[in-house]
Design an enzyme around this catalytic site. Structure first.
Site, PDB file in Angstrom:
ATOM      1  N   HIS A   1      -4.795  -7.719  -0.053  1.00 44.73           N
ATOM      2  CA  HIS A   1      -4.108  -6.439   0.078  1.00 44.73           C
ATOM      3  C   HIS A   1      -3.349  -6.310   1.394  1.00 44.73           C
ATOM      4  CE1 HIS A   1      -3.333  -2.282  -0.935  1.00 44.73           C
ATOM      5  NE2 HIS A   1      -3.799  -1.900   0.239  1.00 44.73           N
TER       6      HIS A   1
ATOM      7  N   ASP B   1       0.857  -1.186   0.000  1.00 45.83           N
ATOM      8  CA  ASP B   1       0.000   0.000   0.000  1.00 45.83           C
ATOM      9  C   ASP B   1       0.901   1.247   0.000  1.00 45.83           C
ATOM     10  OD1 ASP B   1      -3.126   0.614   0.463  1.00 45.83           O
ATOM     11  OD2 ASP B   1      -1.956   2.086   1.574  1.00 45.83           O
TER      12      ASP B   1
ATOM     13  N   TYR C   1      -3.311  11.222   1.033  1.00 49.09           N
ATOM     14  CA  TYR C   1      -3.757  11.027  -0.346  1.00 49.09           C
ATOM     15  C   TYR C   1      -3.716  12.338  -1.117  1.00 49.09           C
ATOM     16  CZ  TYR C   1      -5.317   6.246   0.496  1.00 49.09           C
ATOM     17  OH  TYR C   1      -5.348   4.900   0.762  1.00 49.09           O
TER      18      TYR C   1
END
Length: 456
Positions: free
Chosen positions: A429, A223, A373
């Site tokens: 993930h 990630d 982000y």
């Protein structure tokens, strides 16, 4: 005379080309200051302070009060997890959280490993530092930094750490593990100024490792941890002995990648595609685009207006749990959307899942974690590090239920010195937390190969 001049020019040009080529593989960065206000005149305090996770009665009472005042809503009939976290199952999770979950017991689990904080570029950086109890005679432990992502935390690695620091096989390398919290996540202080992106985190983590006395070390990430450790390899390729990752979105779409997408199904051998690649990629375009739209809504919000939705999540523990735990359902296996309970406890314990949520809740870090982000996407789709290949030896663990499949051909477009590429038997993930044994084994194998190369 003319020949000698031409030879000299040719040699000089070749040297200049090689120097320039090598320079383009180094990512440039400058020191920052992320503390509140202006940088102080005196030198930064570089001391390392022990830290332990703790809780108070008032903290728990406030949590329970907020849980008790939540307003449940019914899910649509037979919707399961297709509209997000199923509300009926959420009530069961919340009931467990309120009545049975033992946060104090989980704090003891968190404090199993030594925690520390140290100030770098104006903010406190939290990390755990785990040294092996036993090291084979004549050897030294191998340092590795392991970096988490969102909505995870350093806690993701708690199942993997003992497998690396206390391997069952005496022939396996013994690691010394450092797991930091990305600034703005968990117990690391959030930046007080705009502009803190993955390159800044990479620079700070290099400073952290050097402060701990390491001059060379391995790095692992998935990630956001994939990007931060990749940037670490780009910033100081001579410092990172080996880079191990389990997430690698496609690099810029080169003609090779475009051709492989268009022709790979019909001519798989031409691109080195395996049956596993074909199964994961085709029927390609339509399905992949639909899945990307289904699973990327959070990213659009967090890359544009994180503070707006984040304010609601910061006030509501139930909302926060739904937002985070939904990812641990769908990102572990998108087929879990078809289950009433989202398959949450098929791969994780509810105690561990809620421990991760509690790290976000008790630190109030959901907003700064989401800002990461915006800070990364605000650079546009083509920041400087995207253009740079990674020359550091790299190992890639390809888990079958990862959000994006990355064939070996694609990974090598970015990580040009790809040493190992492992098709994993299972996992999604959150691989280090879901399949710690598989993850540790792949890191061990990669390190064995690298250490043997160093001996030669």
């Amino acid at each position: 005379m003319i020949v000698e001049v031409l030879v000299a020019l040719l040699v000089g040009g070749l040297i200049l080309y090689l120097v320039q080529k090598n320079k383009t593989h180094i990512l440039k960065t400058e020191d920052g200051w992320w503390g509140a206000g202006a940088p102080p005149d005196e030198e930064e305090d570089t001391s390392i302070r022990p830290f332990s996770v703790s809780t108070t009665r008032e903290e728990l009472e406030d949590l329970y009060r907020r849980i008790d005042q939540t307003r449940p809503i019914s899910s649509l009939e037979d919707s399961r997890f297709h509209f997000g976290f199923n509300s009926e199952h959420l009530q069961k999770v919340v009931s467990y959280w309120r009545n049975d979950f033992d946060w104090k017991k989980q704090i003891d689990k968190l404090n199993k490993y030594p925690h520390f904080k140290t100030k770098i570029e104006g903010i406190d950086i939290h990390y755990i530092h785990v040294t092996p109890k036993k090291v084979p005679q004549g050897t030294t432990p191998i340092p590795i930094i392991m970096v988490h992502g969102w909505p995870g935390s350093f806690f993701e690695f708690y199942g993997t750490i003992p497998l690396l620091t206390e391997p069952a096989d005496p022939n396996d390398p013994v690691f010394e593990v450092v797991c930091p919290s990305i600034p703005g996540y968990g117990y690391s202080e959030a930046p007080h100024k705009q502009g803190f992106n993955s390159v800044c985190a990479a620079r700070i983590f290099h400073k952290l490792m050097k402060r701990l006395g390491f001059q060379q070390y391995y790095a692992h990430g998935g990630d956001w941890g994939w990007l931060v450790t990749t940037n670490m390899a780009q910033l100081e390729p001579q410092t990172i002995t080996g880079l191990h990752i389990n997430f690698a979105p496609p690099p810029r779409y080169s003609p090779t990648i475009l051709l492989s997408i268009l022709l790979g199904r019909h001519f798989p051998n031409l691109f080195g595609f395996t049956n596993f690649d074909i199964e994961r990629m085709y029927p390609a375009t339509k399905k992949l685009l639909i899945e990307s739209v289904k699973e990327s809504g959070y990213m659009h919000i967090q890359a544009t207006k994180p503070d707006t939705v984040g304010r609601g999540l910061n006030d509501s523990p139930v909302g926060l749990a739904a937002y985070i735990l939904e990812k641990f359902s769908t990102w572990t296996n998108n087929e879990f959307r078809d289950l009433e309970d989202g398959g949450l406890t098929r791969k994780f314990s509810l105690d561990d899942l809620l421990t991760n949520v509690m790290i976000y809740w008790t630190t109030g870090c959901i907003i700064p974690s989401m800002r990461f982000y915006k800070e990364n996407f605000i650079q546009g789709l083509n920041p400087p590090h995207v253009k740079l290949p990674v020359t550091v030896p790299t190992g890639f663990a390809c888990f079958p239920n990862e959000l994006m499949h990355a064939p070996k051909l694609w990974v090598k477009q970015k990580f040009v010195n790809l040493v190992t590429y492992t098709t994993m038997a299972r996992g999604g993930h959150f691989a280090a937390m879901e399949e710690p044994q598989l993850m540790a084994a792949d890191i061990q194998n990669f390190a064995k190969i690298m250490e043997e190369k160093k001996k030669k």
